[in-house]
Design an enzyme around this catalytic site. Sequence first.
Site, PDB file in Angstrom:
ATOM      1  N   THR A  95       0.856  -1.189   0.000  1.00 33.40           N
ATOM      2  CA  THR A  95       0.000   0.000   0.000  1.00 33.40           C
ATOM      3  C   THR A  95       0.887   1.232   0.000  1.00 33.40           C
ATOM      4  OG1 THR A  95      -1.727  -1.150   1.197  1.00 33.40           O
ATOM      5  CG2 THR A  95      -1.813   1.250   1.202  1.00 33.40           C
ATOM      6  N   LYS A 170      -7.410   1.453  -2.712  1.00 29.70           N
ATOM      7  CA  LYS A 170      -6.939   0.948  -1.417  1.00 29.70           C
ATOM      8  C   LYS A 170      -6.969   2.037  -0.355  1.00 29.70           C
ATOM      9  CE  LYS A 170      -5.106  -1.248   1.918  1.00 29.70           C
ATOM     10  NZ  LYS A 170      -3.992  -2.085   2.185  1.00 29.70           N
ATOM     11  N   LYS A 238       0.020   5.133   8.312  1.00 28.71           N
ATOM     12  CA  LYS A 238       0.602   5.493   7.000  1.00 28.71           C
ATOM     13  C   LYS A 238      -0.498   5.690   5.955  1.00 28.71           C
ATOM     14  CE  LYS A 238       1.542   2.079   4.659  1.00 28.71           C
ATOM     15  NZ  LYS A 238       1.635   0.972   3.736  1.00 28.71           N
TER      16      LYS A 238
HETATM   17  P1  NA7 Z   1       5.683  -5.857   7.559  1.00 30.91           P
HETATM   18  O1  NA7 Z   1       5.341  -7.094   8.309  1.00 30.91           O
HETATM   19  O2  NA7 Z   1       6.072  -4.631   8.314  1.00 30.91           O
HETATM   20  O3  NA7 Z   1       6.832  -6.243   6.493  1.00 30.91           O
HETATM   21  C1  NA7 Z   1       7.418  -5.249   5.699  1.00 30.91           C
HETATM   22  C2  NA7 Z   1       8.273  -5.856   4.619  1.00 30.91           C
HETATM   23  O4  NA7 Z   1       8.837  -4.772   3.842  1.00 30.91           O
HETATM   24  C3  NA7 Z   1       9.453  -6.687   5.146  1.00 30.91           C
HETATM   25  O5  NA7 Z   1       9.697  -7.753   4.250  1.00 30.91           O
HETATM   26  C4  NA7 Z   1      10.586  -5.653   5.073  1.00 30.91           C
HETATM   27  O6  NA7 Z   1      11.855  -6.228   4.978  1.00 30.91           O
HETATM   28  C5  NA7 Z   1      10.255  -4.948   3.796  1.00 30.91           C
HETATM   29  N1  NA7 Z   1      10.929  -3.644   3.698  1.00 30.91           N
HETATM   30  C6  NA7 Z   1      10.720  -2.552   4.454  1.00 30.91           C
HETATM   31  N2  NA7 Z   1      11.538  -1.537   4.067  1.00 30.91           N
HETATM   32  C7  NA7 Z   1      12.271  -2.027   3.033  1.00 30.91           C
HETATM   33  C8  NA7 Z   1      13.277  -1.471   2.207  1.00 30.91           C
HETATM   34  N3  NA7 Z   1      13.678  -0.197   2.349  1.00 30.91           N
HETATM   35  N4  NA7 Z   1      13.833  -2.259   1.256  1.00 30.91           N
HETATM   36  C9  NA7 Z   1      13.414  -3.534   1.104  1.00 30.91           C
HETATM   37  N5  NA7 Z   1      12.454  -4.130   1.849  1.00 30.91           N
HETATM   38  C10 NA7 Z   1      11.893  -3.373   2.806  1.00 30.91           C
HETATM   39  O7  NA7 Z   1       4.473  -5.386   6.618  1.00 30.91           O
HETATM   40  P2  NA7 Z   1       3.186  -6.230   6.184  1.00 30.91           P
HETATM   41  O8  NA7 Z   1       3.642  -7.470   5.525  1.00 30.91           O
HETATM   42  O9  NA7 Z   1       2.204  -6.283   7.306  1.00 30.91           O
HETATM   43  O10 NA7 Z   1       2.542  -5.222   5.098  1.00 30.91           O
HETATM   44  C11 NA7 Z   1       3.043  -5.119   3.785  1.00 30.91           C
HETATM   45  C12 NA7 Z   1       2.196  -4.116   3.024  1.00 30.91           C
HETATM   46  O11 NA7 Z   1       0.803  -4.551   2.992  1.00 30.91           O
HETATM   47  C13 NA7 Z   1       2.171  -2.729   3.617  1.00 30.91           C
HETATM   48  O12 NA7 Z   1       2.191  -1.783   2.563  1.00 30.91           O
HETATM   49  C14 NA7 Z   1       0.843  -2.681   4.376  1.00 30.91           C
HETATM   50  O13 NA7 Z   1       0.349  -1.359   4.500  1.00 30.91           O
HETATM   51  C15 NA7 Z   1      -0.053  -3.578   3.587  1.00 30.91           C
HETATM   52  P3  NA7 Z   1      12.752  -6.511   6.327  1.00 30.91           P
HETATM   53  O14 NA7 Z   1      12.326  -7.879   6.771  1.00 30.91           O
HETATM   54  O15 NA7 Z   1      12.413  -5.430   7.307  1.00 30.91           O
HETATM   55  O16 NA7 Z   1      14.141  -6.450   5.828  1.00 30.91           O
END
Ligand code: NA7
Length: 282
Positions: A95, A170, A238
């Site tokens: 999102t 969304k 957010k």
């Molecule tokens: P989570 O459980 O907070 O997981 C977030 C994921 O995003 C996780 O895999 C993170 O990797 C990844 N992440 C966050 N920042 C980065 C950057 N800068 N680069 C690469 N990957 C990143 O979120 P949810 O699964 O609950 O939700 C996902 C979406 O669905 C979100 O937009 C919600 O609003 C709806 P990490 O493990 O921290 O390295």
Amino acid sequence: MIIGWIGLGNMGIPMASNLLAAGYDVRVWNRTPGKAAPLVALGAKETATLSELVAQSDVLFTMVSDDDAVKAIYSGSDGLLSLPVQDKLAVDMSTISPDTSRFIAEQAKQAGLRFLDAPVSGSVGPAKEGKLVIMVGGELADYEIAKPMLDKLGKAAFYLGPNGAGTSAKLAINLLLGITVQGVSETLLFARSLGIGTEQMLDIISESAVGTPLIRGKAASILADDYPAAFALKHMAKDLRLANEAGVSTPLAESVNATYRHALEEGLGELDLMALLRHLGG
Ligand code: NA7
């Protein structure tokens, strides 16, 4: 058709699991290593780098936190768009703001990567059950390629028009979610002030016309004052910020945006969004 799945958070893991269960060949990568074990146990192959994942995959799914995460994954110095992605299809299910979706879509087009924004309504429970609601923006032909995979992730997929249409829908549905959770919280606190217990009030709501699966689903959490994240409050905050930034006059959106922001400042961001009740005094 080999799927590359990027983002193994609360949502990414159950969603990728459903693609594996449906028989797809799935490769996975996450910024922080060590999160792929449950998927590897189901047959996924973890790649050590993003570039290996891209080289091995035809369709790339991204499910990461927010605009910054999506920009890092796609447009970062070693991001997707710096790699050979011609003629592949990317489906971003995070999102994010419609503006960022359109910006990434435009950059993807220049790199020869087809791009859909396809965020979801529904948290961890519906993600596990493959019952998400998916809102899609992009080219119709690309949606038709993605549709069989989306059908394994959700109970309904809506094609809404060009890039940015999915993320716009969304933000709209989550505006209603944010307002509803604050509405339920205030209703319970109001009832409590007048001497009506929370359990009784939840039963009354549940039997009434405004009773919804959402409220029934949160009842146990509310009664136990225990809020493990099905949908983290930080993500709701957010989404409301993004809705507010869309510049459409919606008085309630301004009000709930401020409430969730204050809850975030209180340190409740990692809990479920229903922890808003605790913030408001419950
Ligand atoms: P989570 O459980 O907070 O997981 C977030 C994921 O995003 C996780 O895999 C993170 O990797 C990844 N992440 C966050 N920042 C980065 C950057 N800068 N680069 C690469 N990957 C990143 O979120 P949810 O699964 O609950 O939700 C996902 C979406 O669905 C979100 O937009 C919600 O609003 C709806 P990490 O493990 O921290 O390295």
